[in-house]
Design a protein around this motif. Sequence first.
Motif, mmCIF file in Angstrom:
data_model
loop_
_atom_site.group_PDB
_atom_site.id
_atom_site.type_symbol
_atom_site.label_atom_id
_atom_site.label_comp_id
_atom_site.label_asym_id
_atom_site.label_seq_id
_atom_site.Cartn_x
_atom_site.Cartn_y
_atom_site.Cartn_z
ATOM 1 N N GLY A 295 0.817 -1.216 0.000
ATOM 2 C CA GLY A 295 0.000 0.000 0.000
ATOM 3 C C GLY A 295 0.844 1.256 0.000
ATOM 4 O O GLY A 295 1.807 1.372 -0.758
ATOM 5 N N ASP A 296 0.517 2.206 0.877
ATOM 6 C CA ASP A 296 1.233 3.481 0.904
ATOM 7 C C ASP A 296 2.347 3.460 1.937
ATOM 8 O O ASP A 296 2.460 2.537 2.755
ATOM 9 N N SER A 297 3.184 4.489 1.900
ATOM 10 C CA SER A 297 4.264 4.609 2.882
ATOM 11 C C SER A 297 3.674 4.875 4.257
ATOM 12 O O SER A 297 2.667 5.565 4.396
ATOM 13 N N GLY A 298 4.316 4.356 5.276
ATOM 14 C CA GLY A 298 3.796 4.477 6.631
ATOM 15 C C GLY A 298 3.093 3.202 7.046
ATOM 16 O O GLY A 298 3.292 2.126 6.456
ATOM 17 N N LEU A 299 2.279 3.308 8.068
ATOM 18 C CA LEU A 299 1.607 2.134 8.643
ATOM 19 C C LEU A 299 0.089 2.250 8.551
ATOM 20 O O LEU A 299 -0.635 1.594 9.301
ATOM 21 N N ASN A 300 -0.378 3.087 7.618
ATOM 22 C CA ASN A 300 -1.810 3.325 7.502
ATOM 23 C C ASN A 300 -2.601 2.080 7.130
ATOM 24 O O ASN A 300 -3.783 1.968 7.450
ATOM 25 N N ALA A 301 -1.963 1.158 6.415
ATOM 26 C CA ALA A 301 -2.682 -0.023 5.943
ATOM 27 C C ALA A 301 -2.969 -1.021 7.067
ATOM 28 O O ALA A 301 -3.822 -1.901 6.910
ATOM 29 N N LEU A 302 -2.288 -0.883 8.196
ATOM 30 C CA LEU A 302 -2.417 -1.873 9.275
ATOM 31 C C LEU A 302 -3.619 -1.603 10.181
ATOM 32 O O LEU A 302 -3.965 -0.450 10.440
ATOM 33 N N VAL A 323 3.782 2.655 22.485
ATOM 34 C CA VAL A 323 4.292 2.204 21.186
ATOM 35 C C VAL A 323 4.290 3.354 20.172
ATOM 36 O O VAL A 323 5.254 3.555 19.428
ATOM 37 N N GLY A 324 3.218 4.137 20.152
ATOM 38 C CA GLY A 324 3.136 5.266 19.226
ATOM 39 C C GLY A 324 4.248 6.264 19.456
ATOM 40 O O GLY A 324 4.883 6.736 18.496
ATOM 41 N N ASN A 325 4.515 6.598 20.707
ATOM 42 C CA ASN A 325 5.604 7.532 21.023
ATOM 43 C C ASN A 325 6.950 6.959 20.624
ATOM 44 O O ASN A 325 7.837 7.678 20.141
ATOM 45 N N ALA A 326 7.107 5.653 20.828
ATOM 46 C CA ALA A 326 8.372 4.999 20.468
ATOM 47 C C ALA A 326 8.623 5.091 18.962
ATOM 48 O O ALA A 326 9.750 5.351 18.517
ATOM 49 N N LEU A 327 7.561 4.898 18.177
ATOM 50 C CA LEU A 327 7.698 4.993 16.730
ATOM 51 C C LEU A 327 8.068 6.407 16.302
ATOM 52 O O LEU A 327 8.880 6.605 15.390
ATOM 53 N N GLN A 328 7.488 7.408 16.970
ATOM 54 C CA GLN A 328 7.815 8.795 16.654
ATOM 55 C C GLN A 328 9.265 9.110 16.987
ATOM 56 O O GLN A 328 9.956 9.800 16.232
ATOM 57 N N GLN A 329 9.737 8.606 18.115
ATOM 58 C CA GLN A 329 11.125 8.846 18.507
ATOM 59 C C GLN A 329 12.092 8.169 17.536
ATOM 60 O O GLN A 329 13.119 8.737 17.177
ATOM 61 N N LEU A 330 11.735 6.963 17.099
ATOM 62 C CA LEU A 330 12.583 6.269 16.125
ATOM 63 C C LEU A 330 12.607 7.019 14.800
ATOM 64 O O LEU A 330 13.649 7.141 14.161
ATOM 65 N N ALA A 331 11.444 7.544 14.388
ATOM 66 C CA ALA A 331 11.372 8.289 13.132
ATOM 67 C C ALA A 331 12.229 9.547 13.195
ATOM 68 O O ALA A 331 12.822 9.960 12.192
ATOM 69 N N ILE A 333 15.021 9.940 14.477
ATOM 70 C CA ILE A 333 16.446 9.625 14.254
ATOM 71 C C ILE A 333 16.644 8.811 12.976
ATOM 72 O O ILE A 333 17.683 8.185 12.774
ATOM 73 N N GLY A 334 15.623 8.812 12.138
ATOM 74 C CA GLY A 334 15.768 8.211 10.809
ATOM 75 C C GLY A 334 15.379 6.758 10.691
ATOM 76 O O GLY A 334 15.591 6.152 9.634
ATOM 77 N N ILE A 335 14.822 6.181 11.730
ATOM 78 C CA ILE A 335 14.382 4.777 11.663
ATOM 79 C C ILE A 335 12.872 4.772 11.475
ATOM 80 O O ILE A 335 12.120 4.998 12.425
ATOM 81 N N GLN A 336 12.453 4.549 10.248
ATOM 82 C CA GLN A 336 11.035 4.607 9.921
ATOM 83 C C GLN A 336 10.538 3.262 9.401
ATOM 84 O O GLN A 336 11.263 2.554 8.696
ATOM 85 N N ALA A 475 14.938 -3.341 0.128
ATOM 86 C CA ALA A 475 16.383 -3.479 -0.060
ATOM 87 C C ALA A 475 17.142 -2.997 1.167
ATOM 88 O O ALA A 475 18.274 -3.433 1.421
ATOM 89 N N SER A 476 16.524 -2.121 1.950
ATOM 90 C CA SER A 476 17.179 -1.542 3.128
ATOM 91 C C SER A 476 16.913 -2.347 4.410
ATOM 92 O O SER A 476 17.191 -1.860 5.501
ATOM 93 N N GLN A 477 16.394 -3.558 4.283
ATOM 94 C CA GLN A 477 16.009 -4.340 5.460
ATOM 95 C C GLN A 477 17.188 -4.575 6.412
ATOM 96 O O GLN A 477 17.065 -4.396 7.623
#
Length: 832
Positions: A295-302, A323-331, A333-336, A475-477
Amino acid sequence: MSNWFKRNATHLAIIGILIAICFFYFTPAFQGKTLGQTDVIGAQSTQTEINHYREKDTTILWTNQIFGGMPTFQIWAPYPDNVTTWVVKAVTNVFPDPLYNIFILLFGSYFLFCVLKLNPWLAAAGAVAFTFSSYNIILLAAGHSNQAFAISFFAPIIASIILTLRGRYWLGGSLTALFLALEIRANHVQMTYYLLLVIFILIGIELYHAIKNKTTNAFLKSLGYLGAGALLALMVNASSLWSTYEYGKETIRGQSNLKQTAAEPSNGLDKNYAYEYSQTPGETFTFLIPNAYGGDSGLNALDFQNSDFNKAFVSAGVPQEQVGNALQQLASIGIQFSTYWGDKPLTSGPHYMGAVICFLFIFGLFIVRSRIKWWLLASVILTVLLSFGDSFPYVSDIFFKYFPLYNKFRAIESILSVTGLCVPILAILAIKEITDGTTDKAEALKKLKITFYILGGITLLMAILPDLLLSFRPASQATLVKNLTQVLKNDSGSANSIVNALVRDRIYLERMDAIRSFIFLVLTFGVLIAFIKGKIKPLVLGIVMFALILVDLWQIDKRYLKDEYFTERQENLQQRPREIDQLINRDTDPDYRVVDLGQSPKQDMTTPFFHKSVWGYSAARLKRIQEVIDNQFSKSINQDVLDMLNTKYIITQDPQTGNQTVKTNNTACGHAWFVKDVEYVKDADEEMKAISAFSPKDKVIVDQRFKGQIDGKSIGMDPNGSIKLTSYSPDHMVYQSGTSVNSIAIFSEIYYDKGWTMYVDGKEQPYFRADYLLRAAVIPVGNHKVEFIFHPASYYAGEKISLAGSIILILALGGVVFISLRKKPEGAVKAA
């Protein structure tokens, strides 16, 4: 009149149904709401100064609001003598955004399918198939209004060409002129270019058959009318085309000024930049199975709460509510994380054409006998191959290197908008083939079964063994796992668990959509079998296929354009100034620049709302400003360049707290100033090097090609001399100078010689480029009124040609109405 209504009752009923579909799909638009689109906000920021003057009933063709200054041709220009301007204005005033695009898509494609001699219900089914293919809806959601508007005229242009080839010369030629003029007026050259590629294929196939059938005279006559229509469309848009052509050579798509220090290619776009949004061959599965690539970029499809990805975070020790805050903090620093796992850096969704349409397209390849099939197949193959870009460069590279203009375009996956028209045409023609009564039923049933075995087998395989064909891993896995492991304090087990959980979620999304597509394939197969066996009538078949296509596409489109994406118009259009913006705006100086170092130079959508910005948001920025950004601002900020651009305020952001501060730049050079020293350089590379470290207030860097304007004029420097801005308008700057010697004045305005003229006391005088970007001139001794006026001939002379073309077009359309009432169509080559 009653007979007319009776004859057209079905068409009128279908038009009513199509309008009802628009109402139910875009109900918020009828309630005064609008889409909160990022690209629309960016476009609005570039138009701030333009709109300010429009409110005063004044048109400006130059704005200083973005990138130091640039023409408005690719932002907004009125083109009042172009008749299509008024057509567009009428449509956009009647229908709310984005409904006007949808109406044109629907009724333009309905016109095409009627021209192809389909019954009204099948024509409506084709119109829905093209209009609601996911790419068109995603464009509207993202705010790519011009692109969607250009696509809207694809179908009626094709329809008009087919009419002309069939011998409806006046009607087809005039409508070709009208719709092509509207297409050009949409001002998206890339989309028009892609359409022309498939039109050339159509003309080539028709030429071959004309020679084969010895009907070249009729074909050449058709071609003559089409040529006249195309010429008329160009005349109608002379002003915009001339301005765009002239300006385009000076933009990032034009030739590089640099040779040694160029960060971009010498001509056109960098290939990596142009190919950045390429499809991978595997992504063609999304034509049939929308979530094949997540689908689209991000986690909207889940369904996030129930996803394996969420559960893996909880298992790693992150409380559910965090969990939501953790994802924002990771994003941050470039981990999306994203369900989309293809190679594009970002996507708003897949190119889903519909399971029903894909089934009918393959069936059409087997059963359609008209030569139009070969045009459609060739067009689909070419456009799909070109969409692959660097994923399969063998075809794309040929076009990029050798085809005119092709290297000016990026986001090449957008060529699939043409595929999105060709596929439904053949799909609906497949139904026409079996409803005409000329196809052997046994043969049709055999080919129908083969089609079902192919597509049904693919979807079942993708549902049962999805990872047999797809990896579901970007490819970036490996890099993602490595970075996540570091953040989790070398806990590689949890990192792998989280990433693998997301892979399982991607597989689940694909599997569910594969099952969904299989169900639609079964339904389509069953309906067609029922018709072939005489269980249902053609009218029922048309209605059922219309409903199946609509339901199929509606469900997927609503993933990417939901009702909640609409916001109140006031809320969407108004941008709130920050505290620092309010502070800067206390300055009453009419002409200074601001730079926000916390913004990306090419993606600054904030600063131009409130200030004249060094940065901005435009894909048509001048090449020279881009070269300065690459060489003077990419690694570090060159204060001297900011000074010469009269950057009076500099906004900075604390990387830790995010707090913004503004400081006054006391070394900004001002509106204009006299210099005492001149340094000549031999080319752009030396000029770029020279401005890397110099004192712009004291010295000017001049390319030696302008040396003749300075030599022999007894240049000096009057310490008491002055030059001041006395009147500001973006396209008319007035200064008052006073000096006891001939002096060189530098103006902190962007140099662009395709329309700017300098006057001293009302008499035109030469000026030249200085410091790579700016205007400069020798100002004679004494007190003088100095003016810069922007009056581009490409626009004003072009408008006269546009007016002439518009008058001819109106007369031609009027003539068509008159002729159609009194004369039957001429016989000619039987096309397509």
